[in-house]
Design an enzyme around this catalytic site. Structure first.
Site, PDB file in Angstrom:
ATOM      1  CE1 TYR A  86      -4.289  -1.368   0.309  1.00 37.77           C
ATOM      2  CE2 TYR A  86      -3.717  -2.139   2.551  1.00 37.77           C
ATOM      3  CZ  TYR A  86      -4.728  -2.177   1.211  1.00 37.77           C
ATOM      4  OH  TYR A  86      -5.758  -2.660   1.314  1.00 37.77           O
ATOM      5  CG  ASN A 130      -9.949  -0.546   5.159  1.00 37.33           C
ATOM      6  OD1 ASN A 130     -10.804   0.131   5.342  1.00 37.33           O
ATOM      7  ND2 ASN A 130      -9.756  -1.827   5.931  1.00 37.33           N
ATOM      8  CB  ALA A 131      -3.790  -0.351   5.180  1.00 35.99           C
ATOM      9  CD  GLU A 132      -6.460  -3.308   9.315  1.00 35.29           C
ATOM     10  OE1 GLU A 132      -7.494  -3.063   8.902  1.00 35.29           O
ATOM     11  OE2 GLU A 132      -5.494  -3.843   9.064  1.00 35.29           O
ATOM     12  CG  ASN A 189      -8.184  -1.776  -0.241  1.00 35.53           C
ATOM     13  OD1 ASN A 189      -7.446  -2.436  -0.629  1.00 35.53           O
ATOM     14  ND2 ASN A 189      -8.799  -1.826   0.883  1.00 35.53           N
ATOM     15  CD  GLU A 190     -11.548  -5.190   1.270  1.00 35.32           C
ATOM     16  OE1 GLU A 190     -12.134  -4.577   2.407  1.00 35.32           O
ATOM     17  OE2 GLU A 190     -11.184  -6.335   1.525  1.00 35.32           O
ATOM     18  CD  GLU A 281      -6.416  -6.475   1.333  1.00 32.75           C
ATOM     19  OE1 GLU A 281      -6.930  -6.968   2.295  1.00 32.75           O
ATOM     20  OE2 GLU A 281      -6.444  -5.498   0.805  1.00 32.75           O
ATOM     21  CE1 TYR A 347      -3.933  -7.285   9.773  1.00 37.56           C
ATOM     22  CE2 TYR A 347      -3.365  -9.251   9.025  1.00 37.56           C
ATOM     23  CZ  TYR A 347      -4.238  -8.278   8.996  1.00 37.56           C
ATOM     24  OH  TYR A 347      -5.311  -8.253   8.527  1.00 37.56           O
TER      25      TYR A 347
END
Ligand code: IPT
Length: 995
Positions: A86, A130-132, A189-190, A281, A347
């Site tokens: 990302y 997104n990606a937290e 993304n999504e 993913e 993670y």
């Protein structure tokens, strides 16, 4: 947690609609290049068919560019060939119009490292990721930019264009078409779910595709639907994501019986039968939020057993584009995290946050290497999706998917797993399958096969390994290679399992097989005039010779884990068979093996002294073998042709500073409550309007972002003249999950909301301890935590704009009291942040941060002595500094962590840890869970001086202190990895207009 539940609910809702191809299908781009092409089976690079297998890391979560290569080599050493990244808009364009690639934001070192490691790169620059990540990657200024984001709304499109153009140009310059490693570009993304009443915005999709192309990108553009739901199908290659074991790291052993998503195949083939099955993913770990269970638990939830069952389901679905999220998570240093994530982004990934390798890494290596040497897999199709239960085994407790090469020589891959994914029971079975010798039941020699609970196997039929034809093998294949005219095949199973492997011979009579090394025994049986089956138990290591053309290594899993097919550096893995037929057993990690003038040079890492077994063409080792430049000792030839030797690990003790016995200096970091404090340089919060979708309830807008402050602590000051009737203050503060706030009336502490892992805002009423005189003037100071901006998973949603600040307030006992002026302070400079090296999210608004006290070389000589473990005796914020030296020799990878122990006396406090100016830990004592904060080599100076700084915000009247603070080693590894260059550890310089 709450957010996660919301997300899951959303997904569930959307999955009901899944499956159908959108009516508004947008025509694809005609190819702009011919290097990266694809068909319904797989991608091809320069005409060579290949699987793109790999996983995700985020360069911005490891701000030491010289360590990129370490992670990338670790990915490459598993047998993977691709890395996915990302790119985070919010740190690149923290101020609108000023896109910066300075410091750790420079992408070039990453692309260069990927090329060096020999990995292809999938770039995923958003604009939404997104990606937290705070704001899901959106910049803070987005919160005051009108219009619906992730739609074709003109204000949004204008907002992202500068970034997409700049980042697109960087990516375009590093495309494979120009000699770089980048092969795919993911748009968005999504783009999968939309805030009602909005739906998929095709105009936005088209616009974004155009903008990406306009930046010069010619490689295929892809997308990752959250599930095969048929969204954003106008890209070149459509793909999807899958997180089948969920995110409940607190129950790491709980699997749903039907968790294995066999349905994905059918859903996706209905959408894009003309593309390869692409999973951009696939769960490689799990998110863990404040108050969570910790990364180690997430690693259990997604451990080797998970990988065996769920990743082998990828083989069952002929997945040829497969990316694991995450392979290396890294760190949410500074303000990177969204409120659902804390500092660690470990993670539970295969490569842990401290860059050490978990067991699950070694399991991936088994599967990735198998894929790499199985070209027949690249043109397969599953034959019995949805009808796998009981198939080929007659055992209803098992599911077997038949995956056949439909183009080549009809190789079969039989993926067997438990019908009930959660069971721990073992099933005995026989596999009855079509083969070139007719239908056969395996094992043919007698007995049965066994599948343990939470395990899955891939049995091959009519599989070529060089000139050896495997009629079948129940033992799984790790790798094979043709070495000096002989096929070496490495097979494995769980310890103690019975397996059978059979061969068909074309030009010779059926030979006998014999054990040439190891304690295992074999039984053999001639199946026909051309075939031989051998049966064996996988335990330890046994080497078997089959005729004079084939050598089998028969291993149990533990031994298989020790095998490597070390890459040769700078060899893009776009051929399925290894280029250098070298197989080596031993070592914690083998990064590469190269040969010149008959000498084999192995580069790798050790965590113990170990033996090596080298299976390589004689010509490559004629004049010896070196490991990290030193000759391998006791080198000798085995009776079956390999070489064995020994490498010693030298893992010396190193001296680490005892942090509590260092000289620490301390200063007050909350002078703002003092009588003589002037807030004239503060930003006056005087906006009476906002475009933020949340309507303010206060006379002036008290949203930090509206004033350019998007991260870290925020301070508010309210000036008022008392009516004399005020007895308290009521306010609703928004900060994101696990946030907290404290209030002072003049110099007097009024109270705190300490925070918990559930509430993202809190309305509290706080009593004044003194009565106010009518007409007297006062200042209320509110210090709040900012846990990052929300993500914005739904298109057209505005969740990321959720304010951080004060939503409402009133005086208890006095409606008439008027706040004459509100002021706000965040990080110094706001969007014109001062520290261009460490970027826009490193500093918050604490006095200490605004002054740069966290930076190396700040002069603290006039400060008093005091340690964070002594703490402060009342509510407030104290700041501490110390320095220490490290001297850790090159060639050692000794990861270090700052470790805090939980304090139960005066538990309500928050600390930030700064190492050489980088904010590498946010600790909330009463929320947790993180107490160990890995700090990478390169942020820590391993050869010289380090500056450690700690902020301590005591939220209760009784004050607070850290129970302990230590610097600890988390592993001891001898490494062949080259010198680590420190990140720029720029020092303090006078700060203009710091207040
Ligand atoms: C998927 C996102 O694409 C990714 O950015 C990350 O947030 C990941 O989840 C979880 O770590 S979203 C999917 C879980 C619906």
């Amino acid at each position: 947690m709450v957010l996660l539940q919301l997300l899951c609910g959303l997904l569930l809702a959307f999955s009901l609609y899944g499956g159908a191809r959108s009516a508004t299908h947008i025509p694809r781009q005609s190819p702009l290049q011919d290097v990266v092409t694809w068909d319904q089976y797989s991608f091809k690079i320069n005409g060579t068919r290949l699987a793109l297998w790999g996983g995700e890391m985020h360069p911005y979560r490891l701000p030491v560019p010289s360590l990129y290569l370490d992670i990338l080599q670790k990915i490459k050493a598993t047998g993977f060939n691709t890395v996915s990244i990302y790119i985070f808009w919010g740190i690149m364009e923290a101020k609108r119009g000023e896109v910066s690639f300075e410091g750790f934001r420079d992408l070039q070192p990453f692309f260069d490292a990927a090329k060096k490691a020999g990995l292809y790169v999938i770039t995923r620059p958003g604009p939404y990721i997104n990606a937290e990540t705070t704001g899901g990657g959106f910049p803070g200024w987005g919160t005051y930019t009108p219009g619906l984001w992730r739609t074709s709304n003109a204000t949004y499109v204008e907002a992202y264009q500068n970034y997409i153009r700049s980042v697109g140009e960087k990516i375009a310059a590093n495309e494979i078409t120009k000699g770089g490693p980048v092969i795919l570009f993911q748009a968005e993304n999504e783009y999968t779910g939309w805030q009602e009443p909005y739906t998929e915005d095709f105009e936005y999709e088209n616009r974004l595709l155009k903008d990406i192309r306009a930046s010069g990108v010619t490689i295929p553009i892809t997308t990752n639907d959250a599930f095969p739901g048929g969204h954003f199908v106008g890209v070149d290659v459509y793909g999807y994501d899958s997180y089948p074991n969920g995110f409940d790291c607190a129950h790491p052993y709980t699997w749903a019986p039907d968790a294995v998503p066999e349905w994905l195949w059918g859903a996706r083939i209905a959408i894009n039968p003309e593309d390869p099955n692409a999973m951009f993913e696939n769960q490689g770990g799990a998110i863990d939020g404040w108050g969570g269970a910790g990364g180690a638990n997430c690693a259990i939830l997604t451990g080797p057993d998970f990988e065996r069952v769920f990743y082998k389901n990828q083989f069952a679905m002929s997945t040829t584009v497969w990316s694991i999220y995450m392979l290396y998570g890294g760190t949410n240093w500074g303000g990177i995290a969204f409120p659902g994530s804390y500092t660690s982004y470990d993670y539970g990934a295969s490569i842990a946050e401290d860059r050490t390798l978990r067991e699950k890494y070694y399991e991936i290596k088994l599967q990735a290497n198998f894929g790499r040497v199985s070209p027949a897999y690249l043109t397969t199709r599953p034959q019995n999706i949805g009808a796998s239960q009981g198939s080929f085994t007659g055992n209803q407790a098992l599911k077997t998917t038949q995956v056949l090469d439909v183009v080549g020589n009809k190789t079969g891959f039989y993926v067997v797993r438990q019908t009930d994914a959660s069971t721990h029971d073992t099933q005995a079975y026989k596999l009855t399958v079509p083969t070139s010798l007719g239908t056969l039941t395996i094992p043919a020699i007698g007995g049965s096969l066994a599948l343990h609970g939470r395990d899955s196997k891939i049995h091959v039929v009519d599989y070529s390994a060089g000139s050896t034809h495997l009629l079948y093998s129940s033992a799984e294949i790790f790798t094979w290679a043709t070495i000096d005219g002989k096929d070496v095949i490495v097979l494995y199973g769980n310890s103690g399992e019975v397996h059978e492997t059979a061969f068909t011979f074309k030009d010779t009579t059926v030979p006998t097989a014999k054990v040439v090394s190891g304690r295992g025994s074999i039984q053999q049986k001639t199946l026909s005039s051309t075939s031989l089956a051998i049966q064996f138990t996988t335990s330890g290591q046994t080497v078997v010779q089959v005729g004079d053309k084939t050598t089998l290594y028969i291993l149990d899993r533990e031994n298989a884990y020790q095998f490597w097919v070390p890459p040769s550096p700078s060899n893009f893995a776009h051929v399925t068979a290894p280029r250098e037929p070298i197989i080596i057993k031993g070592g914690y990690l083998l990064r590469s093996a190269t040969t010149s003038e008959g000498r084999l040079a192995i580069i790798g890492d050790l965590n113990a002294t170990t033996s090596l077994e080298i299976i390589a063409p004689q010509a490559l080792t004629k004049t010896g073998v070196t490991f990290n430049g030193k000759p391998v000792s006791e080198l000798k030839k085995t009776n079956y042709g390999s070489l064995v030797g020994r490498v010693s690990a030298v893992l010396p003790d190193v001296k680490l500073p005892d942090l509590k016995s260092l000289t620490w200096k301390t200063a007050d970091s909350l002078p703002e409550i003092k009588k003589d404090y002037f807030d004239d340089l503060w930003t006056i919060a005087n906006h009476t309007e906002t475009v933020n979708p949340t309507t303010p309830k206060t006379p002036v807008v008290l949203y930090a972002s509206d004033y350019g402050y998007h991260t870290g602590n925020i301070l508010w000051r309210a000036h008022f003249n008392a009516t004399g009737k005020e007895t308290g203050f009521k306010l609703d503060v928004w900060g994101g999950t696990a946030f907290g706030y404290s209030i002072w009336l003049d110099e007097i502490f009024v109270g705190s909301f300490a925070g918990d892992w559930v509430q993202g805002n809190y309305e509290g009423t706080f009593k004044f301890l003194k009565s106010l005189t009518q007409g007297s003037s006062h200042v209320l100071t509110v210090l709040q935590d900012h846990m990052g901006l929300n993500e914005n998973w739904a298109g057209a949603g505005e969740d990321f704009k959720t304010p951080r600040g004060i939503m409402s307030y009133s005086f208890v006992g006095s409606d008439e009291t008027v706040i004459s002026v509100w002021k706000v302070a965040g990080n110094l400079g706001g969007e014109d942040y001062v520290d261009k090296t460490r970027g826009p999210l490193n500093e918050g608004g604490l006095f200490a941060e605004r002054q740069g006290w966290h930076l190396p070389e700040f002069d603290d000589r006039k400060w008093t002595s005091g340690k964070p473990t002594d703490g402060l005796p009342q509510a407030g914020v104290a700041f501490y500094r110390t320095t220490f030296d490290l001297n850790i020799p090159d060639g050692l990878d000794y990861p270090l962590s700052l470790v805090i122990s939980n304090s139960t006396t005066n538990p309500h406090f928050r600390s930030k840890l700064y190492v050489n100016g980088y904010q590498y830990g946010k600790y909330v004592n009463h929320v947790g869970p993180q107490t160990s904060f890995p700090v990478p080599h390169g942020i820590l100076n391993y050869k010289g001086k380090n500056t450690l700084a700690v902020s301590l915000w005591a939220m209760d009247e009784g004050g607070a202190q850290l129970a302990s603070l230590d610097l600890k080693l988390t592993a001891k590894i001898q490494t062949g990895f080259g010198p680590v260059v420190n990140a720029p550890l720029t020092v303090w310089t006078p700060r203009f207009r710091a207040f």
